[in-house]
Design an enzyme around this catalytic site. Structure first.
Site, mmCIF file in Angstrom:
data_model
loop_
_atom_site.group_PDB
_atom_site.id
_atom_site.type_symbol
_atom_site.label_atom_id
_atom_site.label_comp_id
_atom_site.label_asym_id
_atom_site.label_seq_id
_atom_site.Cartn_x
_atom_site.Cartn_y
_atom_site.Cartn_z
ATOM 1 N N CYS A 113 -23.963 -14.825 -53.203
ATOM 2 C CA CYS A 113 -24.148 -16.100 -52.589
ATOM 3 C C CYS A 113 -22.605 -16.734 -51.014
ATOM 4 O O CYS A 113 -22.590 -15.344 -51.143
ATOM 5 C CB CYS A 113 -25.161 -17.339 -52.395
ATOM 6 S SG CYS A 113 -25.117 -18.533 -51.408
ATOM 7 N N HIS A 207 -29.574 -16.033 -55.793
ATOM 8 C CA HIS A 207 -29.331 -15.821 -56.495
ATOM 9 C C HIS A 207 -29.788 -15.622 -57.869
ATOM 10 O O HIS A 207 -30.391 -16.302 -58.506
ATOM 11 C CB HIS A 207 -29.103 -17.837 -56.745
ATOM 12 C CG HIS A 207 -27.904 -18.366 -56.335
ATOM 13 N ND1 HIS A 207 -26.845 -18.450 -56.655
ATOM 14 C CD2 HIS A 207 -27.788 -19.016 -55.539
ATOM 15 C CE1 HIS A 207 -26.016 -19.341 -55.874
ATOM 16 N NE2 HIS A 207 -26.563 -19.543 -54.661
ATOM 17 N N GLU A 209 -29.134 -14.895 -60.809
ATOM 18 C CA GLU A 209 -28.368 -15.526 -62.264
ATOM 19 C C GLU A 209 -29.950 -17.142 -62.237
ATOM 20 O O GLU A 209 -30.115 -17.078 -62.762
ATOM 21 C CB GLU A 209 -27.962 -16.135 -61.996
ATOM 22 C CG GLU A 209 -27.112 -18.001 -61.842
ATOM 23 C CD GLU A 209 -27.428 -17.711 -60.021
ATOM 24 O OE1 GLU A 209 -26.691 -18.451 -59.542
ATOM 25 O OE2 GLU A 209 -27.171 -16.290 -59.639
#
Length: 225
Positions: A113, A207, A209
């Site tokens: 990001c 993202h 994660e």
């Protein structure tokens, strides 16, 4: 084979825990958990003096520039848009120094990001200061499809179009020197960039994660091994 050590940059913000409220080096737990799930060892890298960046990178096998605040527009020669958030100057200086050190040393690098945007800025690129439709609302992750560009490093990791968790209002505009776009959203937004040539440097606008797909991080860990 030993597990590679992957440094992950952190936020630097006021925080409260228990009875305490102090400035804190913060990192959502999803970042180290993704590194660990991909086979690496995660080390947090709070902002420091930029002059020590090369020494820090020399001790790492791989580097992740995490998400966070908007990159200050002065870094790419632009006036600030009213919708651009407040600057995180200490992070900008530190993370730009880390990126420079990693690219110089050939240390595998993943920008997530803000990290992707900062990689682009580090190499002379610019940013769009506002785009719509890439969040699910304030504090809520959205989701959209990302399509890889065939023949790129990103496409070698993820061949098919995938739905990704997303939360950003800025995006890559002019690509930095040596970078190529390697994935796009359906609206044409650049969703991944990578350095051409042998050095392993990849940025993703979403993202990873926050999802279950570890393939991008596994690519970094493999390159760092």
């Amino acid at each position: 084979m030993s597990q590679p050590l992957i440094g992950v940059t952190t936020y630097l913000d006021p925080a409260k825990w228990g009875v305490w409220e102090h400035p804190a080096a913060l990192l959502p737990a999803a970042y180290p958990r993704l590194v660990q799930a991909a086979g690496g060892i995660a080390a947090m890298l709070p902002p420091d003096t930029p002059s020590v960046a090369a020494e820090v990178v020399a001790r790492l096998d791989g580097l992740v520039i995490a998400g966070g605040a908007d990159v200050e527009p002065v870094r790419y020669g632009a006036e600030s848009d009213p919708r651009t958030g407040p600057p995180a100057r200490e992070r900008d200086a530190w993370e730009l120094a880390l990126i420079d050190a990693a690219l110089t040393a050939g240390t595998p690098l993943l920008g997530i990001c803000r990290g992707m945007q900062l990689l682009n800025v580090a190499l002379g690129g610019t940013l769009l200061q506002h785009v719509d439709g890439h969040t699910g609302g304030v504090g809520v992750f959205g989701a959209h499809t990302v399509k890889p560009v065939p023949g790129t490093r990103y496409a070698s990791l993820i061949e098919e179009a995938t739905t990704v968790p997303t939360y950003h209002h800025q995006a890559v505009d002019r690509l930095g020197k040596g970078l190529t776009a390697s994935a796009y959203a359906e609206d044409g937004t650049v969703e991944a960039i990578e350095l051409t040539g042998a050095r392993w440097a990849l940025g993703v606008q979403w993202h990873p994660e926050m999802g279950d797909d570890t393939r991008v991080m596994r690519g970094l860990v493999a390159a760092a091994s």
